[in-house]
Design a protein around this motif. Structure first.
Motif, PDB file in Angstrom:
ATOM      1  N   GLN A   1       0.963  -1.640  -0.199  1.00  0.00           N
ATOM      2  CA  GLN A   1      -0.155  -0.098  -0.559  1.00  0.00           C
ATOM      3  C   GLN A   1       0.709   1.179   0.362  1.00  0.00           C
ATOM      4  O   GLN A   1       0.491   2.069  -0.663  1.00  0.00           O
ATOM      5  N   ASP A   2       1.868   1.222   0.719  1.00  0.00           N
ATOM      6  CA  ASP A   2       3.229   2.424   0.459  1.00  0.00           C
ATOM      7  C   ASP A   2       2.943   2.923  -1.384  1.00  0.00           C
ATOM      8  O   ASP A   2       3.128   3.923  -0.933  1.00  0.00           O
ATOM      9  N   LEU A   3       3.440   1.700  -1.289  1.00  0.00           N
ATOM     10  CA  LEU A   3       3.657   1.979  -2.539  1.00  0.00           C
ATOM     11  C   LEU A   3       3.052   3.105  -3.710  1.00  0.00           C
ATOM     12  O   LEU A   3       3.236   3.761  -4.493  1.00  0.00           O
ATOM     13  N   VAL A   4       1.717   2.383  -3.947  1.00  0.00           N
ATOM     14  CA  VAL A   4       0.169   2.048  -4.432  1.00  0.00           C
ATOM     15  C   VAL A   4       0.387   3.500  -3.715  1.00  0.00           C
ATOM     16  O   VAL A   4       0.060   4.957  -4.578  1.00  0.00           O
ATOM     17  N   ASN A   5       0.203   4.845  -2.535  1.00  0.00           N
ATOM     18  CA  ASN A   5       0.450   6.207  -1.828  1.00  0.00           C
ATOM     19  C   ASN A   5       1.232   6.260  -2.687  1.00  0.00           C
ATOM     20  O   ASN A   5       0.880   7.488  -3.359  1.00  0.00           O
ATOM     21  N   LYS A   6       1.541   6.020  -2.961  1.00  0.00           N
ATOM     22  CA  LYS A   6       3.404   7.140  -3.002  1.00  0.00           C
ATOM     23  C   LYS A   6       3.190   7.075  -5.191  1.00  0.00           C
ATOM     24  O   LYS A   6       3.706   8.450  -5.517  1.00  0.00           O
ATOM     25  N   GLY A   7       2.337   6.161  -5.487  1.00  0.00           N
ATOM     26  CA  GLY A   7       2.472   6.500  -7.120  1.00  0.00           C
ATOM     27  C   GLY A   7       0.789   7.327  -7.765  1.00  0.00           C
ATOM     28  O   GLY A   7       1.530   8.056  -8.144  1.00  0.00           O
ATOM     29  N   ILE A   8      -0.046   6.987  -6.381  1.00  0.00           N
ATOM     30  CA  ILE A   8      -1.025   7.643  -6.555  1.00  0.00           C
ATOM     31  C   ILE A   8      -0.738   9.357  -7.146  1.00  0.00           C
ATOM     32  O   ILE A   8      -1.317   9.974  -7.055  1.00  0.00           O
ATOM     33  N   GLU A   9       0.266   9.546  -5.747  1.00  0.00           N
ATOM     34  CA  GLU A   9       0.693  11.022  -4.754  1.00  0.00           C
ATOM     35  C   GLU A   9       1.431  11.186  -6.718  1.00  0.00           C
ATOM     36  O   GLU A   9       1.152  12.167  -6.886  1.00  0.00           O
ATOM     37  N   ALA A  10       2.669  11.260  -7.087  1.00  0.00           N
ATOM     38  CA  ALA A  10       3.190  11.036  -8.296  1.00  0.00           C
ATOM     39  C   ALA A  10       2.566  11.270  -9.340  1.00  0.00           C
ATOM     40  O   ALA A  10       2.338  12.253  -9.973  1.00  0.00           O
ATOM     41  N   TYR A  11       1.382  10.255  -9.573  1.00  0.00           N
ATOM     42  CA  TYR A  11       0.517  10.640 -10.713  1.00  0.00           C
ATOM     43  C   TYR A  11      -0.351  12.625 -10.629  1.00  0.00           C
ATOM     44  O   TYR A  11      -0.183  12.602 -11.345  1.00  0.00           O
ATOM     45  N   ALA A  12      -0.720  12.325  -9.386  1.00  0.00           N
ATOM     46  CA  ALA A  12      -1.343  13.184  -8.802  1.00  0.00           C
ATOM     47  C   ALA A  12      -0.754  14.597  -9.592  1.00  0.00           C
ATOM     48  O   ALA A  12      -1.633  15.902  -9.595  1.00  0.00           O
ATOM     49  N   GLU A  13       0.672  14.497  -9.260  1.00  0.00           N
ATOM     50  CA  GLU A  13       1.647  15.999  -8.982  1.00  0.00           C
ATOM     51  C   GLU A  13       1.557  16.214 -10.516  1.00  0.00           C
ATOM     52  O   GLU A  13       1.704  17.488 -10.961  1.00  0.00           O
ATOM     53  N   HIS A  14       1.312  15.445 -11.690  1.00  0.00           N
ATOM     54  CA  HIS A  14       1.574  15.579 -13.156  1.00  0.00           C
ATOM     55  C   HIS A  14      -0.422  15.428 -13.763  1.00  0.00           C
ATOM     56  O   HIS A  14      -0.350  15.957 -15.216  1.00  0.00           O
ATOM     57  N   GLY A  15      -1.359  15.877 -12.814  1.00  0.00           N
ATOM     58  CA  GLY A  15      -2.419  15.949 -12.984  1.00  0.00           C
ATOM     59  C   GLY A  15      -3.231  14.753 -13.191  1.00  0.00           C
ATOM     60  O   GLY A  15      -4.147  15.212 -14.087  1.00  0.00           O
ATOM     61  N   ILE A  16      -2.789  14.017 -13.060  1.00  0.00           N
ATOM     62  CA  ILE A  16      -3.309  12.183 -13.718  1.00  0.00           C
ATOM     63  C   ILE A  16      -3.681  12.049 -12.346  1.00  0.00           C
ATOM     64  O   ILE A  16      -3.228  11.447 -11.313  1.00  0.00           O
TER      65      ILE A  16
END
Length: 262
Positions: A45-60
């Motif tokens: 879940q930690d990696l998934v959360n970090k991924g969601i945040e990283a995509y959000a930083e690019h507006g995705i």
């Protein structure tokens, strides 16, 4: 025919495995920018959360799921959940992978099996889970992240080379079995790419850095962005008659015998 429209991924659902960071992240991000709905998984879940945040930083807005891609029951459950919550998967990128750099005589069979399990068995498992939905929908794209080690051997990577060579042939076999259902399965074989994992090797003067640059006609390491154009092409309608092909994005290494010693 609108040629530029044929490269659009608008309205498509794209699942990229192991895409919280690195090559998988860059490919999935480019799919989002091309109009696809991005779905990814990772091992915790930690990696998934970090991924969601990283995509959000690019507006995705990305949909992340915790799943071990070597667990067939877990993969089937994840795909079912994606179909219910997001939609039937149009594009699958089998990106999740590991490598163990150990001389063959020092490698335990257990470690060899682990690499085969993640790098070869998992793409079989995930592809098997998504193909029925693609058949139902009448189209689908499967892209396997292969490697130059699908073609070449090298010291310390016996398990990785065996897995990636097998993945090349799995790619061709999926194309052979399911092409009649308008499903195209192709591979991308990255060359040596700039990632956090390769950073220590890319310092100026490092022997391996000099070796790679001298063996690459482009005279540089690749970037994750170098992979996104080919990935979009193979995921789009523009590649509807391309099937069972491995596209090597390696700056020309596989075409080059190397410079003559001075």
């Amino acid at each position: 025919m609108d040629i530029m429209k044929s490269f659009s991924l608008e309205g498509k659902v794209a699942l990229v495995t192991g895409a919280s960071y690195g090559i998988g992240f860059s490919i999935a991000k480019s799919y989002g920018e091309a109009g696809a709905t991005v779905v990814f998984n990772d091992i915790n879940q930690d990696l998934v959360n970090k991924g969601i945040e990283a995509y959000a930083e690019h507006g995705i807005k990305a949909y992340g799921y915790v799943c071990d891609v070597t667990d067939e029951d877990g993969v089937v459950a994840m795909v079912k959940k994606i179909e219910e919550e997001v939609g039937i998967i149009d594009i699958l990128v089998n990106n999740a992978g590991i490598i163990r750099r150990v001389p063959m005589l020092e490698m335990k069979a257990e470690d060899f099996r682990k690499v085969i399990d993640v790098d070869l068995n998992a793409p079989f498992i995930v592809s098997k889970a998504v193909i029925p939905g693609m058949i139902k929908k009448g189209h689908g794209k499967i892209i396997n992240i292969c490697s130059m080690m699908s073609e070449l051997g090298r010291e310390t990577v016996s398990a990785y080379a065996a897995a990636k060579g097998g993945l090349k042939m799995l790619t061709k076999n999926i194309a052979s079995e399911y092409g009649e259902y308008n499903i195209q399965c192709n591979g991308i074989g990255p060359g040596y790419i700039e990632t956090p994992q390769t950073a220590p090797l890319r310092t100026e003067g490092h022997p391996f850095n000099n070796f790679i640059i001298s063996k690459t006609p482009a005279a540089r390491w690749g970037t994750t962005d170098d992979l996104t154009g080919p990935a979009i092409f193979l995921a789009s309608d523009a590649s509807d008659f391309v099937n069972g092909h491995i596209l090597y994005v390696d700056g020309g290494i596989l075409a080059y015998i190397g410079k003559q010693p001075q």
